[in-house]
Design an enzyme around this catalytic site. Sequence first.
Site, PDB file in Angstrom:
ATOM      1  N   TYR A   1      -1.614  -0.259  10.168  1.00 54.19           N
ATOM      2  CA  TYR A   1      -1.966  -0.991   8.598  1.00 54.19           C
ATOM      3  C   TYR A   1      -0.049  -0.730   7.874  1.00 54.19           C
ATOM      4  O   TYR A   1      -0.482  -1.271   7.663  1.00 54.19           O
ATOM      5  CB  TYR A   1      -3.068  -0.571   8.370  1.00 54.19           C
ATOM      6  CG  TYR A   1      -3.236  -0.907   7.660  1.00 54.19           C
ATOM      7  CD1 TYR A   1      -4.033  -1.534   6.496  1.00 54.19           C
ATOM      8  CD2 TYR A   1      -2.948   0.292   5.212  1.00 54.19           C
ATOM      9  CE1 TYR A   1      -4.259  -2.597   5.402  1.00 54.19           C
ATOM     10  CE2 TYR A   1      -2.768  -0.175   4.645  1.00 54.19           C
ATOM     11  CZ  TYR A   1      -3.532  -1.181   4.736  1.00 54.19           C
ATOM     12  OH  TYR A   1      -4.299  -1.710   2.555  1.00 54.19           O
TER      13      TYR A   1
ATOM     14  N   SER B   1       0.901  -1.571  -0.347  1.00 55.62           N
ATOM     15  CA  SER B   1      -0.333  -0.053   0.206  1.00 55.62           C
ATOM     16  C   SER B   1       0.870   1.687  -0.254  1.00 55.62           C
ATOM     17  O   SER B   1       1.443   1.368   0.136  1.00 55.62           O
ATOM     18  CB  SER B   1      -0.903   0.114   1.251  1.00 55.62           C
ATOM     19  OG  SER B   1      -1.810   1.327   1.252  1.00 55.62           O
TER      20      SER B   1
HETATM   21  N1  LIG Z   1      -8.559  -0.779  -1.749  1.00 55.41           N
HETATM   22  C1  LIG Z   1      -7.798  -0.110  -1.429  1.00 55.41           C
HETATM   23  O1  LIG Z   1      -7.445   1.266  -1.281  1.00 55.41           O
HETATM   24  C2  LIG Z   1      -6.278  -0.684  -1.055  1.00 55.41           C
HETATM   25  C3  LIG Z   1      -5.352   0.556  -1.687  1.00 55.41           C
HETATM   26  C4  LIG Z   1      -3.796  -0.047  -0.696  1.00 55.41           C
HETATM   27  C5  LIG Z   1      -3.746  -1.381  -0.901  1.00 55.41           C
HETATM   28  N2  LIG Z   1      -4.801  -2.262  -0.592  1.00 55.41           N
HETATM   29  C6  LIG Z   1      -4.204  -3.553  -0.566  1.00 55.41           C
HETATM   30  O2  LIG Z   1      -5.261  -4.758  -1.488  1.00 55.41           O
HETATM   31  C7  LIG Z   1      -5.612  -6.001  -0.760  1.00 55.41           C
HETATM   32  C8  LIG Z   1      -7.215  -6.157  -1.522  1.00 55.41           C
HETATM   33  O3  LIG Z   1      -7.601  -4.759  -0.482  1.00 55.41           O
HETATM   34  P1  LIG Z   1      -9.628  -4.882  -0.426  1.00 55.41           P
HETATM   35  O4  LIG Z   1      -9.221  -3.675  -1.198  1.00 55.41           O
HETATM   36  O5  LIG Z   1      -9.387  -5.488  -2.254  1.00 55.41           O
HETATM   37  O6  LIG Z   1     -10.241  -5.164   0.983  1.00 55.41           O
HETATM   38  P2  LIG Z   1     -11.403  -6.016   0.426  1.00 55.41           P
HETATM   39  O7  LIG Z   1     -11.972  -5.610  -0.872  1.00 55.41           O
HETATM   40  O8  LIG Z   1     -12.384  -6.121   1.605  1.00 55.41           O
HETATM   41  O9  LIG Z   1     -10.688  -7.751   0.517  1.00 55.41           O
HETATM   42  C9  LIG Z   1      -9.370  -8.280   1.585  1.00 55.41           C
HETATM   43  C10 LIG Z   1      -9.406  -9.564   1.029  1.00 55.41           C
HETATM   44  O10 LIG Z   1      -8.790 -10.502   2.014  1.00 55.41           O
HETATM   45  C11 LIG Z   1      -9.265 -11.363   2.504  1.00 55.41           C
HETATM   46  N3  LIG Z   1      -8.698 -11.326   3.948  1.00 55.41           N
HETATM   47  C12 LIG Z   1      -9.108 -10.373   5.167  1.00 55.41           C
HETATM   48  N4  LIG Z   1      -8.868 -11.167   6.090  1.00 55.41           N
HETATM   49  C13 LIG Z   1      -8.259 -12.682   6.037  1.00 55.41           C
HETATM   50  C14 LIG Z   1      -8.526 -13.064   7.087  1.00 55.41           C
HETATM   51  N5  LIG Z   1      -8.364 -13.351   8.411  1.00 55.41           N
HETATM   52  N6  LIG Z   1      -8.177 -15.109   6.338  1.00 55.41           N
HETATM   53  C15 LIG Z   1      -8.482 -14.679   5.157  1.00 55.41           C
HETATM   54  N7  LIG Z   1      -8.487 -13.838   4.513  1.00 55.41           N
HETATM   55  C16 LIG Z   1      -9.258 -12.799   4.564  1.00 55.41           C
HETATM   56  C17 LIG Z   1     -10.388 -11.024   2.627  1.00 55.41           C
HETATM   57  O11 LIG Z   1     -11.063 -12.643   2.087  1.00 55.41           O
HETATM   58  P3  LIG Z   1     -12.706 -13.734   2.990  1.00 55.41           P
HETATM   59  O12 LIG Z   1     -13.000 -12.242   3.975  1.00 55.41           O
HETATM   60  O13 LIG Z   1     -13.416 -14.185   2.430  1.00 55.41           O
HETATM   61  O14 LIG Z   1     -11.436 -14.328   3.786  1.00 55.41           O
HETATM   62  C18 LIG Z   1     -11.024 -10.375   0.960  1.00 55.41           C
HETATM   63  O15 LIG Z   1     -11.090 -11.375  -0.262  1.00 55.41           O
HETATM   64  C19 LIG Z   1      -4.944  -5.317   0.392  1.00 55.41           C
HETATM   65  O16 LIG Z   1      -4.136  -5.977   1.046  1.00 55.41           O
HETATM   66  C20 LIG Z   1      -5.283  -4.328   1.016  1.00 55.41           C
HETATM   67  O17 LIG Z   1      -4.344  -3.869   2.212  1.00 55.41           O
HETATM   68  C21 LIG Z   1      -6.165  -1.868  -0.355  1.00 55.41           C
END
Ligand SMILES: NC(=O)c1ccc[n+]([C@@H]2O[C@H](COP(=O)([O-])OP(=O)(O)OC[C@H]3O[C@@H](n4cnc5c(N)ncnc54)[C@H](OP(=O)(O)O)[C@@H]3O)[C@@H](O)[C@H]2O)c1
Length: 261
Positions: free
Chosen positions: A161, A148
């Site tokens: 985070y 991130s």
């Molecule tokens: N959205 C943003 O603005 C942003 C920016 C920078 C970086 N990121 C990073 O990008 C990645 C994806 O984020 P996203 O925005 O797509 O988030 P999201 O839609 O909330 O998806 C998060 C994913 O993580 C999985 N997860 C969370 N806790 C878990 C656990 N205890 N065990 C297994 N799986 C788990 C969830 O799967 P289940 O709930 O099915 O387990 C879900 O598939 C993350 O690493 C996040 O930190 C996001």
Amino acid sequence: MSDSFLPDASTLKPLIAYRRFLVTGATSGIGFAVTKALVERGASVVAVGRRLELLAELEASHRGRLELLRACLTDAGDVRFIVPRALEHGPLDGFVSAAGIAHHEPLGAISERTFREQFEVNTFAPMHLGADLVAKLEPRGAMVFIASTLAHRPTATSYVYSASKAALLSAVKSLAIAGAPRGIRVNALSPGVVDTPMTRSARLGEATERDVDERLKQLESLHPLGRLGTAHDVAEATMQLLVAPWTTGAELVIDGGLSLA
Ligand SMILES: NC(=O)c1ccc[n+]([C@@H]2O[C@H](COP(=O)([O-])OP(=O)(O)OC[C@H]3O[C@@H](n4cnc5c(N)ncnc54)[C@H](OP(=O)(O)O)[C@@H]3O)[C@@H](O)[C@H]2O)c1
């Protein structure tokens, strides 16, 4: 505006098709978009998550190419089990670590539970999986870890985070060195603000969906490119990193220019 400079799905197909990938976070947002991009290019994916029911439609439309693996990344036993289970049905050519959790909390109000959860999901689990896979991926395989931009530009409420993602960025470099003798490339991809369930839920709190839309509109204006990222944007950049033959230990920032603003 046209996306004509972006490669279409067919461009990268030969490098991805018929390969087998492990993807965490496959059930939502960026991980889901990565999983979809891979199967649409003809790859097979072992999709890891807890809410596997969210993959039913994708599984039905790509029969036989999506294997579902239920695991909770805060459970050390589950994490240990992922790579051996994934290898039971065939070799792995690549890994995308997209699972993540963000709790935006002010200092002094951070619970032990959320502190641990963020490090377990964002750092410990990807590091364990990466260490296991650096020896077990097929030679010349590739890994991409979603970090991130908050790793570089923390806010007061992203205390845990941001640190969890900064640690991950360091781990990626160690893995890149460890993987190099077998031709395994290991890279990080750091998105800025992407419109996914994570971004919306982080801002939901007491707010209504409408307030969240308003807040996201304000955030858009901070981006030189004039919009938030989409999960598709990040998935396409991930495809590029997976196939980049001479890139390892690198971090690709994809943030619509936010870090320049
Ligand atoms: N959205 C943003 O603005 C942003 C920016 C920078 C970086 N990121 C990073 O990008 C990645 C994806 O984020 P996203 O925005 O797509 O988030 P999201 O839609 O909330 O998806 C998060 C994913 O993580 C999985 N997860 C969370 N806790 C878990 C656990 N205890 N065990 C297994 N799986 C788990 C969830 O799967 P289940 O709930 O099915 O387990 C879900 O598939 C993350 O690493 C996040 O930190 C996001």
